[in-house]
Design an enzyme around this catalytic site. Structure first.
Site, PDB file in Angstrom:
ATOM      1  N   LYS A  44      29.696  56.166 -48.772  1.00  0.00           N
ATOM      2  CA  LYS A  44      28.628  56.377 -47.800  1.00  0.00           C
ATOM      3  C   LYS A  44      27.833  55.081 -47.659  1.00  0.00           C
ATOM      4  O   LYS A  44      27.444  54.476 -48.662  1.00  0.00           O
ATOM      5  CB  LYS A  44      27.690  57.498 -48.245  1.00  0.00           C
ATOM      6  CG  LYS A  44      28.303  58.886 -48.267  1.00  0.00           C
ATOM      7  CD  LYS A  44      27.289  59.907 -48.762  1.00  0.00           C
ATOM      8  CE  LYS A  44      27.844  61.318 -48.754  1.00  0.00           C
ATOM      9  NZ  LYS A  44      26.887  62.298 -49.350  1.00  0.00           N
ATOM     10  N   ASP A  53      34.181  62.779 -43.351  1.00  0.00           N
ATOM     11  CA  ASP A  53      33.078  63.737 -43.261  1.00  0.00           C
ATOM     12  C   ASP A  53      31.915  63.015 -42.594  1.00  0.00           C
ATOM     13  O   ASP A  53      30.975  62.591 -43.246  1.00  0.00           O
ATOM     14  CB  ASP A  53      32.706  64.254 -44.650  1.00  0.00           C
ATOM     15  CG  ASP A  53      31.505  65.186 -44.613  1.00  0.00           C
ATOM     16  OD1 ASP A  53      31.291  65.839 -43.572  1.00  0.00           O
ATOM     17  OD2 ASP A  53      30.766  65.244 -45.617  1.00  0.00           O
ATOM     18  N   ASP A  61      31.906  71.373 -51.855  1.00  0.00           N
ATOM     19  CA  ASP A  61      30.879  70.405 -52.252  1.00  0.00           C
ATOM     20  C   ASP A  61      29.675  71.106 -52.898  1.00  0.00           C
ATOM     21  O   ASP A  61      28.787  71.594 -52.206  1.00  0.00           O
ATOM     22  CB  ASP A  61      30.416  69.606 -51.031  1.00  0.00           C
ATOM     23  CG  ASP A  61      29.462  68.476 -51.419  1.00  0.00           C
ATOM     24  OD1 ASP A  61      29.297  68.219 -52.630  1.00  0.00           O
ATOM     25  OD2 ASP A  61      28.890  67.844 -50.507  1.00  0.00           O
ATOM     26  N   THR A  72      30.543  70.690 -41.572  1.00  0.00           N
ATOM     27  CA  THR A  72      29.889  71.242 -42.749  1.00  0.00           C
ATOM     28  C   THR A  72      29.421  72.677 -42.527  1.00  0.00           C
ATOM     29  O   THR A  72      28.794  72.984 -41.514  1.00  0.00           O
ATOM     30  CB  THR A  72      28.688  70.366 -43.143  1.00  0.00           C
ATOM     31  OG1 THR A  72      29.153  69.037 -43.405  1.00  0.00           O
ATOM     32  CG2 THR A  72      27.998  70.914 -44.387  1.00  0.00           C
ATOM     33  N   ASP A 108      30.889  61.471 -55.521  1.00  0.00           N
ATOM     34  CA  ASP A 108      29.895  61.135 -54.497  1.00  0.00           C
ATOM     35  C   ASP A 108      28.698  60.500 -55.175  1.00  0.00           C
ATOM     36  O   ASP A 108      28.595  59.277 -55.268  1.00  0.00           O
ATOM     37  CB  ASP A 108      29.502  62.381 -53.695  1.00  0.00           C
ATOM     38  CG  ASP A 108      28.509  62.074 -52.573  1.00  0.00           C
ATOM     39  OD1 ASP A 108      28.144  60.894 -52.398  1.00  0.00           O
ATOM     40  OD2 ASP A 108      28.090  63.005 -51.868  1.00  0.00           O
ATOM     41  N   LYS A 144      29.409  73.860 -48.501  1.00  0.00           N
ATOM     42  CA  LYS A 144      28.343  73.598 -49.455  1.00  0.00           C
ATOM     43  C   LYS A 144      28.162  74.831 -50.348  1.00  0.00           C
ATOM     44  O   LYS A 144      28.009  75.954 -49.854  1.00  0.00           O
ATOM     45  CB  LYS A 144      27.037  73.294 -48.723  1.00  0.00           C
ATOM     46  CG  LYS A 144      27.063  72.007 -47.916  1.00  0.00           C
ATOM     47  CD  LYS A 144      27.084  70.785 -48.805  1.00  0.00           C
ATOM     48  CE  LYS A 144      26.912  69.504 -48.011  1.00  0.00           C
ATOM     49  NZ  LYS A 144      26.878  68.307 -48.877  1.00  0.00           N
ATOM     50  N   GLU A 153      34.161  68.072 -54.360  1.00  0.00           N
ATOM     51  CA  GLU A 153      33.324  66.879 -54.356  1.00  0.00           C
ATOM     52  C   GLU A 153      32.142  67.032 -55.302  1.00  0.00           C
ATOM     53  O   GLU A 153      31.381  67.991 -55.207  1.00  0.00           O
ATOM     54  CB  GLU A 153      32.831  66.637 -52.924  1.00  0.00           C
ATOM     55  CG  GLU A 153      32.055  65.357 -52.733  1.00  0.00           C
ATOM     56  CD  GLU A 153      31.629  65.166 -51.290  1.00  0.00           C
ATOM     57  OE1 GLU A 153      30.789  64.273 -51.059  1.00  0.00           O
ATOM     58  OE2 GLU A 153      32.099  65.912 -50.410  1.00  0.00           O
TER      59      GLU A 153
END
Length: 333
Positions: A246, A296, A175, A125, A224, A150, A201
């Site tokens: 997740k 990830d 993301d 990330t 997500d 991000k 995402e």
């Protein structure tokens, strides 16, 4: 002997601030559940997430209630199944998988009938920051095969372009963490088409993602925050092409496996994701990663110090923990 559940909160320092569109953190706030059966015990870790109204105290409160039920003689597995999806159930569910492996003498691999997960490429990330800072972070991880970038709504094109230039050999996962509008998303389509972006995402807030239905886009869109459990997958299948599974959202490995199976049944791609956490949270998630199109699971990479015997991330490759670490009846490292 009756099972005994206890839980504790821990703050794990990060080696650098972790920024996303919703805020910044300098520590991973986790809760560890421990369930004992005589001399045997199982461990599970979760990361309470404020986005879902969770705090370490709220998770500890839920687990305290679960402990009372177990102390009254209720089945620990039944108690876990009665909890709502989320971090508390994840910690208890994963602790039970670990305990059951040690109690039965059978590793999770044997119980699932699959080989134990081996090394797998994981996205590394790049935290949200100024474009030059993001470029420097990308250059430092340029040997990783995938970078997760991000972004927010503030000049995302400049930040994404800076990362792409600094790590020209990496594939990119974008993301925004629900931080964009439809206009921002469509306005970036040409740039994303030119760059090696493998997916975007959760670009829109979960309660606004109906606008994605039927939207043609140059990169697959991944759900997500819009998909927590197996029951959610069918509802969002017309809006996304990939689902991020997740354990903290699903409420444990048990539901995460069901969620992954439902995504595959509906022809969707699969991503294995995580919160910022230690290897104790990542070890069970490896079972999702082993069958995923994208991984990830770099949570421990952010810590100044991981748990002994945990996972390692080397040049973008995630190596499983040592034998006995979790879900394995051998001695703990």
């Amino acid at each position: 002997m009756a099972e005994l559940l206890t839980a504790r909160a821990e703050r794990l320092p990060l080696k650098a601030p972790f920024r996303i569109s919703r805020g910044v953190k300098t520590h991973a706030e986790v809760v560890v559940a421990e369930i004992r059966d005589g001399d045997l015990f199982g461990l599970g870790e979760c990361a309470p997430y404020a986005r879902y109204g969770e705090t370490p105290d709220s998770v500890l409160s839920v687990l305290a209630g679960a402990a009372q039920g177990i102390a009254r003689g209720e089945s620990a597995r039944a108690v876990a199944q009665a909890l709502p999806a989320g971090a508390a159930r994840n910690a208890l569910d994963c602790a039970l998988w670990d305990l059951e492996a040690r109690r039965s003498g059978q590793a999770v691999a044997a119980r699932l009938g699959h080989p134990a997960p081996g090394p797998m490429a994981t996205a590394v990330t790049i935290s949200l920051d100024a474009p030059d800072a993001m470029a420097a972070a990308a250059a430092a991880s340029a040997d990783a095969p995938r970078l997760k970038v991000k972004l927010g709504a503030d000049d995302p094109g400049a930040r994404l372009s800076a990362v792409a230039r600094a790590a020209p050999g990496a594939r990119l996962i974008v993301d925004p963490n629900e931080g964009w509008t439809v206009d921002v998303l469509t306005g970036l389509a040409d740039l994303i088409a030119r760059l090696p972006v493998v997916m975007v995402e959760q670009p829109l807030p979960a309660d606004a993602d109906a606008a994605l239905a039927g939207l043609g886009y140059p990169a697959p869109l991944c759900a997500d925050e819009s998909a927590h459990t197996a029951a959610d997958v069918g509802r969002i299948a017309d809006r996304y092409q990939v689902v991020n599974v997740k354990l903290d959202k699903a409420g444990g490995l048990t539901e995460a496996l069901a969620m992954a199976a439902e995504a595959r049944r509906l022809g969707l791609g699969l991503m294995a994701g995580c919160m910022v956490s230690s290897s104790l949270a990542i070890a069970p998630a490896l079972w999702i990663g082993a069958g995923a199109d994208a991984v990830d699971l770099d949570g421990p990479w952010w810590l100044t110090r991981d748990r002994p015997g945990g996972c390692r991330v080397v040049r973008g490759v995630l190596h499983p923990p040592q034998p006995g670490f979790w879900g394995d009846p051998g001695s703990r490292p």
